[in-house]
Design a protein around this motif. Structure first.
Motif, PDB file in Angstrom:
ATOM      1  N   VAL A 286      35.602  48.272  26.178  1.00  0.00           N
ATOM      2  CA  VAL A 286      34.790  48.924  27.207  1.00  0.00           C
ATOM      3  C   VAL A 286      34.799  48.110  28.504  1.00  0.00           C
ATOM      4  O   VAL A 286      34.919  48.662  29.608  1.00  0.00           O
ATOM      5  CB  VAL A 286      33.351  49.116  26.689  1.00  0.00           C
ATOM      6  CG1 VAL A 286      32.390  49.416  27.833  1.00  0.00           C
ATOM      7  CG2 VAL A 286      33.309  50.238  25.673  1.00  0.00           C
ATOM      8  N   LEU A 287      34.671  46.792  28.381  1.00  0.00           N
ATOM      9  CA  LEU A 287      34.696  45.929  29.561  1.00  0.00           C
ATOM     10  C   LEU A 287      36.037  46.021  30.271  1.00  0.00           C
ATOM     11  O   LEU A 287      36.103  46.101  31.513  1.00  0.00           O
ATOM     12  CB  LEU A 287      34.401  44.483  29.149  1.00  0.00           C
ATOM     13  CG  LEU A 287      34.354  43.443  30.275  1.00  0.00           C
ATOM     14  CD1 LEU A 287      33.248  43.775  31.273  1.00  0.00           C
ATOM     15  CD2 LEU A 287      34.144  42.046  29.699  1.00  0.00           C
ATOM     16  N   CYS A 288      37.106  46.029  29.501  1.00  0.00           N
ATOM     17  CA  CYS A 288      38.444  46.148  30.096  1.00  0.00           C
ATOM     18  C   CYS A 288      38.627  47.485  30.801  1.00  0.00           C
ATOM     19  O   CYS A 288      39.225  47.542  31.886  1.00  0.00           O
ATOM     20  CB  CYS A 288      39.519  45.982  29.015  1.00  0.00           C
ATOM     21  SG  CYS A 288      39.682  44.299  28.392  1.00  0.00           S
ATOM     22  N   LEU A 289      38.104  48.568  30.227  1.00  0.00           N
ATOM     23  CA  LEU A 289      38.220  49.879  30.867  1.00  0.00           C
ATOM     24  C   LEU A 289      37.493  49.896  32.208  1.00  0.00           C
ATOM     25  O   LEU A 289      38.014  50.421  33.203  1.00  0.00           O
ATOM     26  CB  LEU A 289      37.657  50.965  29.950  1.00  0.00           C
ATOM     27  CG  LEU A 289      38.463  51.310  28.697  1.00  0.00           C
ATOM     28  CD1 LEU A 289      37.735  52.361  27.860  1.00  0.00           C
ATOM     29  CD2 LEU A 289      39.852  51.803  29.066  1.00  0.00           C
ATOM     30  N   GLY A 290      36.297  49.312  32.246  1.00  0.00           N
ATOM     31  CA  GLY A 290      35.559  49.259  33.500  1.00  0.00           C
ATOM     32  C   GLY A 290      36.282  48.449  34.555  1.00  0.00           C
ATOM     33  O   GLY A 290      36.331  48.831  35.735  1.00  0.00           O
TER      34      GLY A 290
END
Length: 631
Positions: A286-290
């Motif tokens: 999720v952090l990487c997607l953001g």
């Protein structure tokens, strides 16, 4: 970009958005009409303790991955660069400690509200103070979660969108209980992943591929290197994100009722622990997607942002503008992303409604109305969930914008969640802490939190802020004319630093400039230190007054290298490391008590005779004589 993009939904967008609301409502209706039909508080508040690992872990993720993160992280990366990416380092300890410290304590005590623990460990006053603090914290977080949806950019009517989202959320939370909340979280998590992936894939394709996105990010100094500056007043450094973030994660995943309630709904303790392990890689994704979404935004707009052109009014609106810009020729996809955004908001506020209803019922109502029937208690719990939904809707409509939503939300959480984390750590790790120390420590932590938070806000209002240049990038000049490039970069960096340099704050001003990610660490530490000092001054809690299973022997485990006689002082017989905690049973008055086997008077007399003739055991050995009970 030339002219401003027309930001209006098409019919497919409205259809996709409506499907999200209908599906969420149907899940709530399904669990309202199936199973036990939410007729008991156990089913309504804890899903009958029947949930498996996967839905619990995805629900934990959805609560964390709110609309604040969906809008805030890409905006943060676009504006400041990828330094925020290092927050992922804090996820390791931020989930490992709850899995092996907090979950075993809470689960084995068979609690419904995390604040029941405070009464078992201290007294009822501490429990009520903790409950009231949590209610304030979650109400403010709900306000942030709804207030971030500036749907004016999409052509939505603000009040209509907030009303639709709030009513749907309140409906399925009230009808379906925690089981409906968890399964809607699972559905909404899938929608969030789909929406973010669609934006990244289409946006990167339009920018020329991920290689081109990365090249533009490097040239624009948006790929940050490791910043090891130990200064706690720096907004984002490795230490701020990697260490300060640990305390933020502990406050969220360790002692927050919304998360603890999900652990307690698991079928077994093992399932609860595994949910923490499953959510760890999901958080990293999720952090990487953001972060990738922020880089794709930069590749599209560069330094010429829609905010500078006046197309949007805030950084957080820029993400929605970007989505509508990328998808303007692809009907249906803008609706998918807005559904993704609303999914984040729904998952956050539905969790808050359910947890607020739980703590109000278990901590503020049941102890004072012990004769209440189960049917009335369940009906009142549903009424509380509905009432909290209406309150948060009213707050969202009347609230005004307050700076960066990401920083605002994390600041509020750190200000209030930090003292609560300190209160639980004080009781769980220090057996000599007493109730007076807990009360004074919590008050001191809250006073310190609001003093620093309000002081920071006032100081920011007094001095206009400018965006700092990002000079810790990995951008490299071309091999040709390397010397000239290096010299030019060094000179420009020095000039910019001299021009933008401000005098380093000292004294109280340094506290006001403390990075918002240190709030949880600072405030929780204040509670522990003040609580221990007051406890020692007023008389440490005696060993016989401790409830079994409420203390975790962290000092005895950490200081394993000390001689055993010294560790005995730190090790409490009521704390158990390898043996199961004694269960706690719920009395009709809503207060948890240690579970004891029923004994006859004859058995009690025999026990007294044995105690008179038995040889006294060292206190550190008593922990291993506690009878094991089946989980």
């Amino acid at each position: 970009m030339g002219d401003v993009v027309q930001m209006h939904f098409s019919t497919p967008d409205y259809v996709i958005f409506a499907l999200l609301l209908v599906a969420s409502t149907c899940i709530g209706l399904f669990y309202a009409l199936s199973g036990g039909r939410q007729r008991t508080t156990q089913e309504f508040l804890l899903a009958d303790r029947s949930m498996s690992c996967l839905p619990v872990s995805l629900s934990l993720l959805a609560t964390f991955q709110s609309a604040v993160a969906i809008l805030g992280v890409p905006s943060e990366i676009y504006t400041y660069g990828t330094q925020y990416w290092f927050l992922g380092v804090s996820y390791f300890l931020g989930l490992l400690v709850p899995a092996h410290v907090f979950i075993p304590v809470f689960y084995r005590l068979r609690l419904t509200s995390a604040y029941e623990y405070l009464e078992l460990r201290f007294n009822k006053t501490v429990r009520i103070m903790g409950t009231v603090t949590f209610i304030f914290q979650m109400t403010m977080n709900d306000w942030c979660g709804v207030n971030v949806i500036h749907v004016g950019v999409t052509g939505f009517d603000l009040w209509g969108a907030v009303l639709a989202m709030g009513l749907v959320c309140t409906l399925y939370t009230t009808l379906g209980g925690l089981k409906a909340v968890i399964w809607t979280d699972v559905f909404q998590t899938i929608v969030m992943f789909a929406g973010q992936l669609a934006v990244i894939i289409v946006g990167a394709h339009q920018a020329g591929g991920m290689g081109e996105v990365w090249r533009k990010a490097i040239n624009g100094s948006r790929i940050a290197s490791l910043d090891l500056n130990p200064d706690p007043t720096e907004r984002h450094t490795f230490w701020t994100l990697g260490v300060g973030g640990v305390f933020l994660m502990l406050a969220l995943y360790g002692v927050n009722q919304a998360q603890v309630q999900r652990y307690l709904s698991s079928r077994t303790e093992r399932e609860a622990v595994m949910s923490c392990y499953v959510v760890f890689p999901c958080q990293q994704v999720v952090l990487c997607l953001g972060c990738l979404m922020g880089l794709v935004m930069f590749a599209r707009y560069g330094e010429d942002s829609p905010l500078d052109k006046g197309y949007v009014k805030t950084n957080d609106q820029m993400v929605l503008y970007f989505v509508m810009d990328v998808f303007r020729d692809l009907p249906g996809l803008p609706g998918l992303f807005v559904a993704c955004l609303f999914s984040g908001a729904l998952s956050t506020i539905s969790s808050a409604f359910n947890s607020l209803a739980t703590v109000t019922m278990e901590d503020l109502i049941k102890p004072y109305w012990p004769a209440m029937t189960e049917a009335k208690a369940t009906l009142l719990s549903k009424g509380l969930a509905f009432a909290y939904g209406l309150v948060c809707l009213a707050m969202a409509y009347t609230a005004s914008h307050m700076g960066s939503v990401l920083q605002a939300a994390l600041s509020i959480f750190g200000m209030v969640g930090g003292p609560l984390l300190g209160l639980f750590c004080l009781g769980m790790f220090f057996p000599w802490a007493n109730s007076t120390g807990a009360i004074v420590g919590l008050v001191a932590g809250l006073v310190m939190a609001f003093w620093i938070g309000i002081g920071h806000f006032v100081s920011r209002m007094a001095v206009p802020t400018t965006l700092p240049p990002i000079i810790n990038s990995t951008a490299m000049p071309l091999p040709s004319n390397m010397t000239t490039a290096v010299m030019t970069t060094a000179v420009m960096t020095t000039l910019i630093t001299l021009i933008t340099a401000k005098p380093k704050p000292t004294g109280v001003q340094a506290l006001y400039n403390l990075s918002y990610l240190w709030y949880s660490a600072h405030n929780s530490t204040t509670v522990v230190i003040v609580g221990l000092i007051v406890s020692l001054l007023t008389g440490p809690m005696k060993e016989k007054d401790l409830t079994p299973g409420t203390v975790y022997p962290v000092l005895g485990n950490l200081l394993f290298f000390l001689p055993e006689c010294y560790r005995e002082i730190l090790y409490c017989p009521k704390a158990i490391d390898t043996h199961p905690y004694q269960m706690a049973r719920k009395e009709s008055n809503g207060v948890s008590h240690p579970k004891e086997e029923e004994k006859t008077e004859e058995t009690e007399r025999e026990k007294d005779e044995d105690e008179e003739t038995a040889t006294p055991q060292p206190s550190c050995r008593l922990a291993h004589t506690l009878q094991e009970t089946a989980l």
